[in-house]
Design a protein around this motif. Sequence first.
Motif, PDB file in Angstrom:
ATOM      1  N   ALA A 140       1.189  -1.443  -0.122  1.00  0.00           N
ATOM      2  CA  ALA A 140      -0.242  -0.281  -0.545  1.00  0.00           C
ATOM      3  C   ALA A 140       0.508   1.261   0.279  1.00  0.00           C
ATOM      4  CB  ALA A 140      -1.185  -0.022   1.364  1.00  0.00           C
ATOM      5  N   SER A 141       1.946   1.260   0.758  1.00  0.00           N
ATOM      6  CA  SER A 141       2.770   2.225   0.978  1.00  0.00           C
ATOM      7  C   SER A 141       3.181   2.463  -0.497  1.00  0.00           C
ATOM      8  CB  SER A 141       4.335   2.312   1.914  1.00  0.00           C
ATOM      9  OG  SER A 141       5.273   1.195   1.375  1.00  0.00           O
ATOM     10  N   THR A 242      18.807  -3.540  -5.661  1.00  0.00           N
ATOM     11  CA  THR A 242      18.566  -2.185  -4.757  1.00  0.00           C
ATOM     12  C   THR A 242      17.109  -2.531  -3.829  1.00  0.00           C
ATOM     13  OG1 THR A 242      19.175  -0.269  -3.398  1.00  0.00           O
ATOM     14  CG2 THR A 242      17.921   0.175  -5.529  1.00  0.00           C
ATOM     15  N   VAL A 243      17.313  -2.045  -2.301  1.00  0.00           N
ATOM     16  CA  VAL A 243      15.911  -2.366  -1.500  1.00  0.00           C
ATOM     17  C   VAL A 243      15.391  -1.187  -1.725  1.00  0.00           C
ATOM     18  CG1 VAL A 243      14.442  -3.084  -0.624  1.00  0.00           C
ATOM     19  CG2 VAL A 243      16.374  -4.586  -0.767  1.00  0.00           C
ATOM     20  N   LEU A 244      14.029  -0.183  -2.322  1.00  0.00           N
ATOM     21  CA  LEU A 244      13.725   0.872  -1.927  1.00  0.00           C
ATOM     22  C   LEU A 244      12.464  -0.269  -1.033  1.00  0.00           C
ATOM     23  CD1 LEU A 244      12.792   1.831  -5.257  1.00  0.00           C
ATOM     24  CD2 LEU A 244      15.093   2.320  -4.129  1.00  0.00           C
ATOM     25  N   ARG A 245      12.163   1.440   0.261  1.00  0.00           N
ATOM     26  CA  ARG A 245      11.791   0.657   1.288  1.00  0.00           C
ATOM     27  C   ARG A 245      10.976   2.502   1.815  1.00  0.00           C
ATOM     28  NH1 ARG A 245      12.807  -3.996   4.289  1.00  0.00           N
ATOM     29  NH2 ARG A 245      15.280  -4.358   3.639  1.00  0.00           N
ATOM     30  N   ARG A 246       9.518   1.684   1.971  1.00  0.00           N
ATOM     31  CA  ARG A 246       8.892   2.739   2.639  1.00  0.00           C
ATOM     32  C   ARG A 246       8.132   2.069   4.228  1.00  0.00           C
ATOM     33  NH1 ARG A 246      10.316   5.528  -0.609  1.00  0.00           N
ATOM     34  NH2 ARG A 246       9.515   6.657  -2.357  1.00  0.00           N
ATOM     35  N   GLY A 247       8.528   2.409   5.298  1.00  0.00           N
ATOM     36  CA  GLY A 247       8.326   1.710   6.627  1.00  0.00           C
ATOM     37  C   GLY A 247       8.573   0.176   6.478  1.00  0.00           C
TER      38      GLY A 247
END
Length: 374
Positions: A140-141, A242-247
């Motif tokens: 969802a983010s 690479t890892v993209l993060r949202r929370g």
Amino acid sequence: MFHLIFGLPCLYVIIRVLWPLPWPLAVKAAVAILLLIASQYHLWSRLSSGSVFAPEFPRALIVLFNWAFGAIVLVAAMQVALDVVALATRLLPGGGWAIPTGLRYAEAALAMLLSAVAVHQAVRVPPLKDITVEIDDLPASFDGYTLLQLTDLHLSRLFPAGWAREVVTRSNELGVDLIVVTGDLIDGSLDARRADVEPLRDLRAPDGVWAIPGNHEYFFAYAAWMRHYADLGLSVLENRHTVLRRGTDAMVLAGVTDLSAPHSGQPAHDLDAALAGAPSGAPIVLLDHQPRDARQAAAKGVALQLSGHTHGGMILGLDRLVARANGGFVSGAYAVGGMTLYVNNGTALWLGFALRLGRPSELTRMTLRSRPRR
């Protein structure tokens, strides 16, 4: 052989279009020489810089060469069609249609006009193209996440620093979350292109600017270019992710080297290496310059593959041939298993064939949306 192949349409135009015209022999001979000179644009390119991929002529001369070369190819195609019709009429009772002189003038004029339009379409700063991509179970983010795909910039004498600066300005104004560049950033040596690539240093996005090599990077001191891309602030994904993060949510951005890499003694295209250690269950966005391995990527669970390389086929009709050389993929979005493949027409294109008719260049902004699994 390469230069002979490109000379064949010219010889056809000389024999079937120019020579039947009611002009003085000296005039026809002079025009024939000019046509032959134009048809060997790639030879002059190689002589100017040692490579057909990076002519070091003034920009105006490169534009003129592409216009003339394009007109030759277009008028040759028109003349083939006329010759087929003329030949077919000979098979009919009382047939034997002769191509009128006026029609030869008309096809030449039309070819020159179309070629001028095609060159203009090729060299402009591209317009924005907005698309939405649905991804199964996108967290969802990340729903509404935006990225900008640039590809096939081919920075060169034809696409110099001023052009690059305008592309960068327009890109930054879009305010996307992420910018990716899917290969073929340059045509030329680092010494020749240093000023032309400098504007890329100003590309900005919250989640960074990420790039992969295309096949053209391998033509010009690959290792030196990769180091320079890093110096410009571009994060290069060579068989890694690479890892993209949202929370607590994650999305994987992976990139692979080009399929042509082994020919230059560089690390081969390796999707397994690129995905090694990626968090389980996170959607994967893959950057792969060439689209032809899309089915293998889909089989490995990639959700979205972004590619370039084809330039969209450049000209309607020609795009069908380009598709056959690229696994059937040439322009736009494709559903490949459960994966979306997007083949970008290109921000620019190779200056050796700078023509576009019906396959426009694009600045491509993508909005990611979640699609519940059925």
